[in-house]
Design a protein around this motif. Structure first.
Motif, PDB file in Angstrom:
ATOM      1  N   ILE A  39       1.087  -0.882  -0.482  1.00 13.58           N
ATOM      2  CA  ILE A  39      -0.573  -0.084   0.060  1.00 13.58           C
ATOM      3  C   ILE A  39       1.079   0.992  -0.341  1.00 13.58           C
ATOM      4  N   LEU A  40       1.762   1.231   1.088  1.00 13.51           N
ATOM      5  CA  LEU A  40       2.283   2.209   0.863  1.00 13.51           C
ATOM      6  C   LEU A  40       4.220   2.464  -0.421  1.00 13.51           C
ATOM      7  N   GLU A  41       4.106   1.297  -1.229  1.00 14.41           N
ATOM      8  CA  GLU A  41       4.833   1.753  -2.311  1.00 14.41           C
ATOM      9  C   GLU A  41       3.618   1.888  -3.274  1.00 14.41           C
ATOM     10  N   GLU A  42       2.878   1.874  -3.633  1.00 17.08           N
ATOM     11  CA  GLU A  42       1.747   2.842  -4.734  1.00 17.08           C
ATOM     12  C   GLU A  42       1.329   4.454  -4.035  1.00 17.08           C
ATOM     13  N   GLY A  43       1.673   4.715  -2.538  1.00 20.16           N
ATOM     14  CA  GLY A  43       1.562   5.886  -2.078  1.00 20.16           C
ATOM     15  C   GLY A  43       2.931   6.269  -2.222  1.00 20.16           C
ATOM     16  N   ARG A  44       3.973   6.488  -2.700  1.00 20.27           N
ATOM     17  CA  ARG A  44       5.023   7.159  -2.908  1.00 20.27           C
ATOM     18  C   ARG A  44       5.286   8.744  -3.212  1.00 20.27           C
ATOM     19  N   PHE A  45       4.151   8.720  -3.779  1.00 19.63           N
ATOM     20  CA  PHE A  45       4.402   9.486  -5.185  1.00 19.63           C
ATOM     21  C   PHE A  45       3.165  10.681  -5.243  1.00 19.63           C
ATOM     22  N   GLN A  46       3.144  12.559  -4.769  1.00 19.94           N
ATOM     23  CA  GLN A  46       2.028  12.925  -5.298  1.00 19.94           C
ATOM     24  C   GLN A  46       1.775  12.626  -6.718  1.00 19.94           C
ATOM     25  N   LEU A  47       1.064  12.793  -7.786  1.00 21.02           N
ATOM     26  CA  LEU A  47       0.561  12.721  -9.178  1.00 21.02           C
ATOM     27  C   LEU A  47      -0.027  14.264  -9.152  1.00 21.02           C
ATOM     28  N   LYS A  48       0.207  14.842  -9.990  1.00 20.69           N
ATOM     29  CA  LYS A  48      -0.535  16.125 -10.698  1.00 20.69           C
ATOM     30  C   LYS A  48      -0.683  16.352 -11.723  1.00 20.69           C
ATOM     31  N   GLN A  49      -2.118  16.280 -11.930  1.00 18.27           N
ATOM     32  CA  GLN A  49      -1.964  16.876 -14.069  1.00 18.27           C
ATOM     33  C   GLN A  49      -1.665  17.739 -14.773  1.00 18.27           C
TER      34      GLN A  49
ATOM     35  N   GLY B 178      12.021  -7.770  10.577  1.00 15.75           N
ATOM     36  CA  GLY B 178      11.294  -7.555  11.585  1.00 15.75           C
ATOM     37  C   GLY B 178       9.891  -6.781  12.035  1.00 15.75           C
ATOM     38  N   MET B 179       9.416  -5.738  12.565  1.00 17.88           N
ATOM     39  CA  MET B 179       8.057  -5.333  12.983  1.00 17.88           C
ATOM     40  C   MET B 179       8.167  -3.518  11.837  1.00 17.88           C
ATOM     41  N   PHE B 180       8.619  -3.989  11.320  1.00 19.79           N
ATOM     42  CA  PHE B 180       9.188  -1.717  11.104  1.00 19.79           C
ATOM     43  C   PHE B 180       9.593  -1.144   9.737  1.00 19.79           C
ATOM     44  N   LEU B 181       8.437  -1.239   9.349  1.00 17.57           N
ATOM     45  CA  LEU B 181       8.705   0.130   8.047  1.00 17.57           C
ATOM     46  C   LEU B 181       9.465   1.338   8.554  1.00 17.57           C
ATOM     47  N   TRP B 182      10.313   1.642   7.638  1.00 16.61           N
ATOM     48  CA  TRP B 182      11.502   2.550   8.170  1.00 16.61           C
ATOM     49  C   TRP B 182      11.565   3.452   7.170  1.00 16.61           C
ATOM     50  N   MET B 183      10.585   4.293   6.595  1.00 20.69           N
ATOM     51  CA  MET B 183      10.269   5.312   6.286  1.00 20.69           C
ATOM     52  C   MET B 183      11.305   6.932   6.012  1.00 20.69           C
ATOM     53  N   HIS B 184      11.776   7.036   4.635  1.00 22.76           N
ATOM     54  CA  HIS B 184      12.498   8.684   4.641  1.00 22.76           C
ATOM     55  C   HIS B 184      12.018   9.151   4.186  1.00 22.76           C
ATOM     56  N   VAL B 185      11.377  10.576   4.506  1.00 29.80           N
ATOM     57  CA  VAL B 185      10.332  10.819   4.193  1.00 29.80           C
ATOM     58  C   VAL B 185      11.020  12.575   3.272  1.00 29.80           C
ATOM     59  N   HIS B 186      10.475  12.648   2.094  1.00 31.71           N
ATOM     60  CA  HIS B 186      11.474  13.981   1.157  1.00 31.71           C
ATOM     61  C   HIS B 186      11.000  14.962   1.481  1.00 31.71           C
ATOM     62  N   PHE B 187      11.095  15.774   2.599  1.00 31.32           N
ATOM     63  CA  PHE B 187      10.332  16.781   3.204  1.00 31.32           C
ATOM     64  C   PHE B 187      10.974  17.900   1.786  1.00 31.32           C
ATOM     65  N   GLU B 188      11.854  18.006   1.111  1.00 27.11           N
ATOM     66  CA  GLU B 188      12.327  18.829   0.407  1.00 27.11           C
ATOM     67  C   GLU B 188      11.966  18.815  -0.721  1.00 27.11           C
ATOM     68  N   THR B 189      10.668  17.961  -1.272  1.00 30.95           N
ATOM     69  CA  THR B 189       9.509  18.132  -2.117  1.00 30.95           C
ATOM     70  C   THR B 189       8.453  18.983  -2.156  1.00 30.95           C
ATOM     71  N   HIS B 190       8.460  19.149  -0.430  1.00 28.72           N
ATOM     72  CA  HIS B 190       7.252  19.752  -0.293  1.00 28.72           C
ATOM     73  C   HIS B 190       6.819  21.225  -0.888  1.00 28.72           C
ATOM     74  N   PRO B 191       5.621  21.636  -1.273  1.00 32.22           N
ATOM     75  CA  PRO B 191       5.542  23.311  -1.479  1.00 32.22           C
ATOM     76  C   PRO B 191       6.215  23.966  -0.192  1.00 32.22           C
ATOM     77  N   LEU B 192       6.492  23.915   0.502  1.00 31.64           N
ATOM     78  CA  LEU B 192       6.960  24.852   1.746  1.00 31.64           C
ATOM     79  C   LEU B 192       7.895  24.571   1.892  1.00 31.64           C
ATOM     80  N   TRP B 193       8.895  23.877   1.813  1.00 29.93           N
ATOM     81  CA  TRP B 193      10.065  23.650   1.604  1.00 29.93           C
ATOM     82  C   TRP B 193      10.936  24.770   1.283  1.00 29.93           C
ATOM     83  N   GLY B 194      11.931  25.383   1.936  1.00 30.09           N
ATOM     84  CA  GLY B 194      12.932  26.484   1.502  1.00 30.09           C
ATOM     85  C   GLY B 194      12.221  27.443   2.556  1.00 30.09           C
ATOM     86  N   LYS B 195      10.754  27.198   2.662  1.00 31.60           N
ATOM     87  CA  LYS B 195      10.332  28.484   3.661  1.00 31.60           C
ATOM     88  C   LYS B 195       9.569  27.757   5.009  1.00 31.60           C
TER      89      LYS B 195
END
Lengths: 613, 613
Positions: B454-464, B492-509
């Motif tokens: 499920i998380l595999e599918e949700g990795r990307f923000q798709l925008k038209q 184990g019991m965990f999924l370790w997720m690296h979040v790419h905040f640098e792709t967020h629209p507010l990154w830099g602000k």
């Protein structure tokens, strides 16, 4: 400690109005304990309580994968054993059978079940495997913690004088509890690198439970024995507590600020400390800023009949009864009210940490107990628990909780049970628990009486001398040699026997310790076949072992079968009798064989380490 | 350490012939541990074994006074859960139902009973309350100790290279085990009084299980993180183990001689250390005389399907399989043989202490585990146990023993049972236990797959974008924004997720850590309602927390219901999608509300302390 900024109660200028908070004793915390952070956990509970939250944060396994679907047990009814009277002047039922017969099936048992999931919504009553076998809180499983906390505050120690009363934390038994107290309240010290003036000390009784003392020794604590009598530690006089502290030689280490004490059924002497003695010792501790760690596994086993029975057996007058201490609040139970209360009830400073355990009231294998004391210290022990034992096993916590609290009528599983089952068991509750304790006291009090009765008779070696002829009749001349003496145990599991080796025929030719060793081995041979615990096992210093320890034996009337109490006591008396007939030194050498004295002491002390002897 | 007289294996002059004894590593013992005496107990067993002896020496209560007449339980059959294949190339049963249906009633349970007294005369098979609830030996309840010892030596780690193999001791779980290892192997150090050059260090992974790390901090240990990749600790390269040790700056403290590591299903990264990596890291530890404490609660949960499924999901080629290590001896089970083996199997020096626990295989509430290592170190931990926990609770020891070993056919109670009962249950035995473990692995592997899918599918923000008109057709322009990435958990019991905040629209602000905090809170609000564990919770130093920790979340697929794994994963992906649509900084402030960043980190770390998060 030279530099603490401790202000004693007496020095405070504000007037006393109602209960005060306990003193801040944090100057006693070890460096490691000071370095532990406070918990910030409460600020985050709100996120966990969001309705419908999917908690992917906690690293817990899923409870549906536990292979236990239930935990169950057959348990005794609280009435299984017959109590003895609380009143020392009421001997009516002292010698009744241990198990109740009339109108009651003593072997009757209830079946208890800890279900996989309980429907109860109250966490203080919810007892199930989903919660008990999951990670839990370090203070204890909520239903059990809550039951014990209430029991400790309202029934055991309802008169703790400081504001808001004491807090508790569950432990893995008293050895664990004491170990955590040491960790909280003493710094590690080692000769090779630390100043002698910084060496911490541990006050204890002249004869003591060595497992506890040994826990302090590797940390570098100096063991400081205090003189005792058959009641317990002496507050004053030569070698008494005030003497030790007042005349402390700082060149030997820091004046001790920790005391380890067993005040009821003391191990090994079975001494029982009176209220007056408690007040006197507490006053000295308060003056010299000593923290009292009161370890009371035998507290419930106080024997009101002992004083009278001893006097009766020896044809002595019964000593006058002590004026009982008047407290504001009753424990709610005649039996508990009749017991000598804990130091906690005389502790305005909050300097008493009391260790309680299920080891003697349920079973040692529980490895379950609790510490009661002022909240500021208990909080630090909680922090220690989080990074060591975490919590007592959920197996024992849930089973004890189910036994004491029982299934909650609201729970769905309970509703599914047959009417008979529902009526059959609803937990012992506090009434049942106190009834169980008083029954246990009864069983051990009867055993104590049987052993003491038999050993009472065997104290003297009787020897017929040459008869004196007179005109009227022949007079038998009997010489009475006192081989040993003892006080009838006022509490606990032990009879502490003082052996009078100085009356042995070989005294003067053979050294005392050698005689003692030979006697100990002699008693293990046929036909005596008894194993006693030599006083060296309870000698906190080599000096006490060499000078006093060898003169004593501790006899436990708790472990063997009831039948064996009589038999072993008789064989012990018989062994003394025959040993006192030995006149040939060579015979002693044959007995001793290859046993090395030091090995014997160390071996037995190690036994004590494992077996809480 | 400057002055130990350690001689490495390579320096020894005698030729290697067959297995050698482990190295004497006693120069690592803490001063407190050195001060603990050896036990002389064995010399005295002979007295306890005299036939007919009346033992008045031991201070034990009488077993007939325990209120438990039996302990019982309904337990699962070992086949309750469906295993997944050991072979990564065999996907056949990966997506089967968790519980077996065909030819087998998955809910079937057996009833086990620990009787009050067993007639068995063999202490290694005698499981009863008379022994289990009595004082026992610190190494463990004999039948359970003996089962686990054999399992550890012959099935888990059959290839330990030193002479006579490892010893074990039971613990109250791995937190207790680690605490005892620290007590045995590190001195307490404090800044105010000790030389900085004496400060001991604790090596750990760059992201680590903080309860363990926190256990060392109050003792003054310097936490020394080592760079890691998704597999685990790096042996070389910048920030890798050799780099840290070789270039150690003595002015900051002693070069670390202790390592804490979770090598399989690492918490939090779920990294799984290959055999080659183990050899490389071990070589560095041997060179610099580092003791490895290997904490492996998740060892059984290795997921062979993860590599292939990840490659498949991303349309990448399957990486070539590693050449398996050839050992002399098989574990006896295909499933165990397929698991990456412990450091113990590559440990000629005897410098590995392995922590095992029943927390994830039975239940955390057991508070039961064991340490495996060279006998010389295990003996010191035994001495520590004697004056602290004494032994794990007899309730859990006897119940686990009964589950694994079962009633002994020779026992009288067993003979009294109906034929059906006798046939019904004779203990899981080693076969059943291994079957249970492989079934558990199956359940968790399926959960891992569902979450990762499920998380595999949700990795990307798709925008038209604006459609491109062409003569033939309209082309949709889709921009793909990567919001997070992760490796499919290998264990184990965990999924370790690296979040790419640098792709967020507010990154830099907006600063990264603030964005991260807002996202974490945003996800707890409706309709997302998921609680993730922020990377700060697993950051051993403030620097790592500030620089790297905020970029990560740990998601646990073990704790929630199976249904909730899907739902929470979808809600998480949905939350990311909507959060990446936020363009107004003010909206972030509304989300954050009053939460203080440092409080949040500390609160969550404390949660970890209690919940083994």
């Amino acid at each position: 400690m030279a530099d603490f900024d401790y202000v004693s109660r007496e020095d405070a200028t504000e007037p006393m109005k109602g209960p005060k908070p306990p003193l801040d004793l944090s100057h006693h915390f070890s460096r490691v304990t000071v370095a532990r952070k406070e918990s910030k956990i409460k600020e985050f509970y709100k996120y966990f309580q969001i309705p419908g939250i999917g908690n992917l944060a906690g690293g817990l396994p899923n409870a549906s994968f536990f292979p236990y679907d239930t935990l169950e047990a057959q348990i005794a009814q609280p009435e299984r054993f017959h109590p003895t009277p609380n009143d020392p002047n009421d001997p009516s039922e002292l010698l009744a059978s241990t198990t109740l017969k009339k109108n009651h099936d003593a072997t009757a048992a209830s079946h208890i079940t800890v279900p996989h999931a309980s429907a109860s919504s109250n966490p203080l009553q919810k007892i199930d495997l989903t919660t008990a076998l999951q990670y839990g809180t370090a203070q204890g499983y909520p239903p059990l913690y809550s039951f014990i906390r209430q029991f400790a505050r309202e029934n055991l120690h309802p008169n703790v004088p400081y504001l808001d009363g004491p807090e508790i934390i569950l432990t893995n038994g008293n050895t664990d509890g004491f170990s955590k107290c040491l960790e909280a309240l003493s710094n590690v010290w080692s000769e090779e690198r630390d100043w002698i003036r910084e060496r911490p000390g541990l006050l204890c009784e002249e004869f003591a439970y060595m497992n506890a003392v040994q826990a302090g020794v590797p940390r570098g604590l100096q063991v400081v024995p205090v003189k005792m009598d058959l009641e317990g530690m002496l507050p004053s006089g030569p070698g008494g507590l005030e003497d030790v502290l007042k005349n402390w030689d700082e060149s030997k280490g820091m004046r001790p600020h920790l005391m380890y004490t067993v005040t009821i059924g003391q191990n090994p002497t079975s001494g029982t400390l009176s209220i007056q003695r408690r007040k006197d010792i507490y006053a000295v501790c308060s003056k010299y800023d000593v923290i009292i760690i009161e370890d009371e596994p035998y507290w419930y086993l106080q024997y009101p009949s002992a004083t009278g029975k001893q006097a009766e057996a020896r044809g002595q007058p019964l000593p006058a009864a002590q004026e009982p201490h008047k407290f504001d609040k009753s424990t709610g139970y005649e039996y508990l009210d009749s017991l000598v209360p804990s130091y906690l009830n005389f502790d305005p400073d909050g300097r008493v940490l009391r260790l309680d355990t299920f080891s003697k009231t349920v079973a040692p294998g529980c490895r379950l107990g609790w510490i009661t004391g002022q909240p500021g210290i208990i909080e630090r022990i909680l922090r220690i628990t989080e990074t060591s034992t975490q919590q007592p096993s959920g197996f024992v916590q849930s089973m004890i909780a189910e036994l004491l609290i029982g299934p909650q009528p609201a729970a769905a599983e309970f509703a599914k049970k047959s009417k008979a089952d529902q009526l059959a068991f609803s937990g012992w509750q506090t009434d049942g628990w106190v009834r169980w304790l008083s029954g246990l006291r009864g069983t051990y009090e009867r055993r104590m009486t049987r052993m003491a009765d038999i050993l009472e008779e065997g104290r003297f070696q009787l020897k017929q001398g040459t008869p004196i002829k007179s005109s009227e009749s022949d007079w038998a001349v009997i010489s009475k040699t006192k081989m040993y003496s003892f006080d009838w145990p006022r509490a606990g599991m032990f009879l502490w026997m003082h052996v009078h080796f100085e009356t042995h025929p070989l005294w003067g030719k053979v050294e005392g310790p050698k005689l003692a060793r030979a006697l100990w081995i002699y008693l293990t041979t046929k036909p005596y076949l008894v194993l006693l615990a030599p006083g060296q096992m309870f000698s906190p210093t080599p000096e006490i072992s060499e000078q006093e320890g060898w003169k004593y034996f501790r006899l436990c009337f708790a472990a063997v079968t009831e039948d064996e109490v009589d038999k072993s006591s008789k064989r012990t008396a018989g062994g003394f009798r025959d040993f006192w007939l030995i006149r040939d030194e060579k015979e002693l050498d044959d007995i001793e064989g290859t046993v090395n004295a030091e090995e014997m002491r160390e071996g037995l002390m190690d036994l004590g380490m494992n077996w809480a002897c």
